[in-house]
Design a protein around this motif. Sequence first.
Motif, PDB file in Angstrom:
ATOM      1  N   SER A   1       6.629  46.022 -43.438  1.00 49.87           N
ATOM      2  CA  SER A   1       8.080  45.576 -44.241  1.00 49.87           C
ATOM      3  C   SER A   1       8.321  47.193 -45.349  1.00 49.87           C
ATOM      4  O   SER A   1       8.405  47.115 -46.010  1.00 49.87           O
ATOM      5  N   VAL A   2       6.695  48.272 -44.687  1.00 48.66           N
ATOM      6  CA  VAL A   2       7.140  49.268 -45.979  1.00 48.66           C
ATOM      7  C   VAL A   2       8.442  50.169 -45.277  1.00 48.66           C
ATOM      8  O   VAL A   2       9.389  50.793 -45.839  1.00 48.66           O
ATOM      9  N   LEU A   3       9.009  49.964 -44.038  1.00 51.33           N
ATOM     10  CA  LEU A   3       9.266  50.534 -43.121  1.00 51.33           C
ATOM     11  C   LEU A   3      11.226  49.285 -42.377  1.00 51.33           C
ATOM     12  O   LEU A   3      11.342  49.388 -41.876  1.00 51.33           O
ATOM     13  N   SER A   4      11.040  48.576 -43.020  1.00 49.89           N
ATOM     14  CA  SER A   4      11.459  47.142 -42.741  1.00 49.89           C
ATOM     15  C   SER A   4      13.352  47.630 -42.475  1.00 49.89           C
ATOM     16  O   SER A   4      13.607  46.435 -42.190  1.00 49.89           O
ATOM     17  N   ASP A   5      13.281  48.485 -43.491  1.00 54.32           N
ATOM     18  CA  ASP A   5      14.795  48.051 -43.870  1.00 54.32           C
ATOM     19  C   ASP A   5      15.148  49.476 -42.354  1.00 54.32           C
ATOM     20  O   ASP A   5      16.790  49.578 -42.111  1.00 54.32           O
ATOM     21  N   ILE A   6      14.462  50.202 -41.441  1.00 50.47           N
ATOM     22  CA  ILE A   6      15.097  51.160 -40.128  1.00 50.47           C
ATOM     23  C   ILE A   6      14.698  49.969 -39.706  1.00 50.47           C
ATOM     24  O   ILE A   6      14.231  49.113 -38.473  1.00 50.47           O
ATOM     25  N   LYS A   7      16.446  48.929 -39.615  1.00 51.35           N
ATOM     26  CA  LYS A   7      16.270  47.799 -38.112  1.00 51.35           C
ATOM     27  C   LYS A   7      17.941  48.111 -37.893  1.00 51.35           C
ATOM     28  O   LYS A   7      18.116  48.729 -38.422  1.00 51.35           O
ATOM     29  N   TRP A   8      18.364  47.452 -36.278  1.00 51.50           N
ATOM     30  CA  TRP A   8      19.548  47.398 -36.455  1.00 51.50           C
ATOM     31  C   TRP A   8      20.298  46.538 -35.318  1.00 51.50           C
ATOM     32  O   TRP A   8      18.878  45.825 -35.277  1.00 51.50           O
ATOM     33  N   GLU A   9      20.981  45.308 -36.000  1.00 51.29           N
ATOM     34  CA  GLU A   9      21.424  43.946 -35.930  1.00 51.29           C
ATOM     35  C   GLU A   9      22.764  43.581 -35.176  1.00 51.29           C
ATOM     36  O   GLU A   9      23.496  44.215 -36.315  1.00 51.29           O
ATOM     37  N   LYS A  10      23.156  42.976 -34.490  1.00 52.95           N
ATOM     38  CA  LYS A  10      24.561  42.582 -34.414  1.00 52.95           C
ATOM     39  C   LYS A  10      24.398  40.799 -33.439  1.00 52.95           C
ATOM     40  O   LYS A  10      23.509  40.348 -33.300  1.00 52.95           O
ATOM     41  N   ARG A  11      25.347  40.188 -34.357  1.00 49.46           N
ATOM     42  CA  ARG A  11      25.338  39.281 -34.761  1.00 49.46           C
ATOM     43  C   ARG A  11      26.806  38.586 -34.302  1.00 49.46           C
ATOM     44  O   ARG A  11      27.636  38.836 -35.459  1.00 49.46           O
ATOM     45  N   THR A  12      26.775  37.426 -33.962  1.00 53.37           N
ATOM     46  CA  THR A  12      28.718  36.700 -34.312  1.00 53.37           C
ATOM     47  C   THR A  12      28.020  35.524 -34.578  1.00 53.37           C
ATOM     48  O   THR A  12      27.278  34.907 -35.536  1.00 53.37           O
ATOM     49  N   VAL A  13      29.424  34.836 -35.903  1.00 51.96           N
ATOM     50  CA  VAL A  13      28.744  33.636 -36.367  1.00 51.96           C
ATOM     51  C   VAL A  13      29.567  32.421 -35.536  1.00 51.96           C
ATOM     52  O   VAL A  13      30.197  32.433 -34.919  1.00 51.96           O
ATOM     53  N   PRO A  14      28.620  31.311 -36.264  1.00 47.39           N
ATOM     54  CA  PRO A  14      28.918  30.135 -35.318  1.00 47.39           C
ATOM     55  C   PRO A  14      30.953  29.500 -35.760  1.00 47.39           C
ATOM     56  O   PRO A  14      30.887  30.049 -37.064  1.00 47.39           O
TER      57      PRO A  14
END
Length: 908
Positions: free
Chosen positions: A890-903
């Motif tokens: 949770s301390v470094l939860s902002d270090i992320k990469w995500e990609k998605r489409t919307v239904p």
Amino acid sequence: MARQKLSHIFTKIALKPLHTNLFHIVFSAFFLTMGISKNYAQELNNKSIAVPAKKSIDSTTININDLSKIGDTIKNDSVKPKKPILESKIKYKAEKYAKIDNKKKLITLYDKAELYYQDIELKAGIIVFNYDKSEVYAGRIKDSTGAYIQYPNFKQGSNVVEPDSIRFNYKTKKALIWNSRTEQGEFKVKAEVSKRVNDSVYFLKNARFTTAIDIEDPEYYFRTSRLKFVPGKKVVTGLTNMVIANVPTPLALPFAFFPMTETSQSGLIIPTFNDNNERGYSLQNGGYYLALSDYYDLAILGDYYTNGSYATRFESSYAQRYKFKGNFNVRFENLINSERGFPDYSKTNIYNIQWSHGQDGKSNPNSRFSASVNFGSSKYFRQSASQINVGSNLNNTLSSSVSYSRTFNTVPQVNLSLTATHSQNTNTEQINMTLPTLQLSVDRVFPFAPKEGIKKGFFKNINLQYNLRGENRIATTDSLFFKSEMFKDAKVGFQHSIPLSTNFKVFKYFSATTSMNYEEVWYLKTIRKSFDALTNQDVVTEVNKFDAFRTYSFSSSLGTTIYGTFKFGDTKKIQAIRHVMRPSVSYSYTPSFKQYYDTYAADGSGTMVKEYTRFEQGIFGAPGKQLSSSVGFSLSNTFEAKVTDKDSTKTEPKKIMLLNNLNFSTSYDITADSLRWAPLRVSGGTALFNNKMNVNFGMTLNPYAIDNSGRMYEKYNIDNGGSLFRMTSANMTLNYSLSSRDGEENKNKNKNQQGLRNGGREDDLFGTNTDFSDRRQSQFGDEDAEDDDGFKGFFKADLPWDVNFAYQLTYSNIKREKEISGNSLMMSLNTELSKNWKVGVSSGYDFVQDGVTFTQFRFERDLMSWRMDFSWTPFGTNAFWSFFIGIKSSVLSDIKWEKRTVPDRVLR
């Protein structure tokens, strides 16, 4: 001579490690040097001595501890007394030796050395304590192979440092630490050289910090040449570079600030960038977290799309130990599709409110408050862009309940409860609410029972109680929710009931019960019907005044239990089958209450007269007009087998349940003119394969025939050329759950808790819930656990898995249609291809519609400190894919990469 004795004593001290008071050693050595024997020095510590005073002062006996209190002949001494070298006692020990050099004021401890001084705890291979300079040095030692062992472990308060060596001044609180390793919450920090300025600030050189488990070989870390470290508060760095698998990445920051604390801290939540064909580019799940207190918090999140769509969410959790805990979520979305002026342009506002509250049962045993709320727009879970929850999407009902109950420990006991309920059909958008429901009950009273002894017989078992139920019932729709029209047609009513009952034995083996129930209903609103000749229609007029009706009824039942055992022999595999039957006959009687019925002319001539009751729209119903007298028959059965246990060491046979229940029920209406027999209802259920498969079935058998139009008439089906009964409906459901990890550890595995709270299923037959606001949680619903079963081989062929099946079959034959109205199979499978790879799939097939139902594929890779997952729904209105990789901490939860489409959903 004194020096020889002193040397002899120090030799003993060096050879015998023990916890020693340093003051005692120095004090004893002082007296030995002065020529006083060791025994006499010890005696000075333990006994009182006589000190000759001056002639002007009387002789007195004082304790050695009071010597400092005796006044000097020189009143004003120019030399100030020195402060003691040590401010507290020292405790120490060592495996090989503990050597004291009084001249250099050094204490040297070697091999498994331990030193305890004030709030300092130090363990190392070698410890050198200089109490003249107020310094402590600790380091490693070499074993027989030349490898360094017994690394120092320095602890002061709650701060722990594990370096290669350390030099510490316990007065100035300054220290030099080489290759320090320390943990602060989820952070682990290692530095080549650390300088401790005081008890709260460190400066580190060539440091690296990470949330990985292994600080020596982390899968990732942040490297910086300069770092300021304040334990429990913050980490401030200079130029910082991210390193993954010992490979430097181009990700770098000129400076960084990391808050570190054991308590929650307020701060920004970094949004995620995405793009969508319908709404354009977006920033999602950005906002601010407020740590309002130790008992509650608040997260404010929002989404923004370049086409003008936006969403806001407020999420709060609260708890007070041993009293209560809960959470509260409010979600609002303004969604726009396409652009204004285009034919496919649409705009909609949706919202959802969730509240969950639970009270600790020990906080107040006599009163309890609980809440489970889930209401909002009927199309929220179908159109929401902030989460994917197919189980809630396919669910047709949202429900809520908020209740308070209290028990009054009087004689008799009184129970009071207030409940607000909500039920919402997401297809019809109809909403039914009770605001609130009042329930009051007085415990049973046995007026003829003795104060002591057993209640036996008809009269002694006579009992009565009082129940009150009041409701304010509201029926509305989505469009009128929380508007004035919502409360316009609210209905209020109170229902009083006094049941009087008793039970007794008949012919020793039969149990008989008989009861009479008195009921009184109060309404604040009734109706009046009339005929309007101008419009040629019936007119219903509401009458807003108090009115009531009173009814009573009588019922009795007689039943027994019959046991039967079919024995096949102790040597057989099936030794015996036990059959338990519980037949029951009941009778109920309700008189006619025609006095509450009125008539009115239903046409202009007055020749047509209709009958009605002014209570017919009441929430507790209306008094019955027809006399009712019926006899009910029921038979319940259970079948159990005794089989020879496969375990040869067991002497007793094993019991297996063949049928949990097999029930038959019907009734006969004595007062009916025709069709007196009610359809025979058959239901049953059992558990197979060691209780892993649950089977439930039911059918309705009608004894009467039907004509060509499908209407039932007064003729038995067997007399019409058919069978004894005509099966009008049947249903069967099978639920099968199997796992390679049977036991308590798998009992709550793969529970879709958020999906269940949103109105969906707790299993993953309709996939798992995906909440885009927190992607750190596993798709497979289990927590990370270390797989440590002691296996040390080269390869382990262990693939943990679990599978769920649900099959439903429905048959309909009410009007001789003889069709399968429902026939579907649902399945979910999860497995671990390796220790860190998890794969899951949810799908199904509808044999009536001849098509594949909702399908979802799930992939997840546990990267130790990171988590990577991919979810894919390939087809249907909920088709989408989502990829995520980020740090789990949770301390470094902002270090992320995500990609998605919307239904691909169409807003309507």
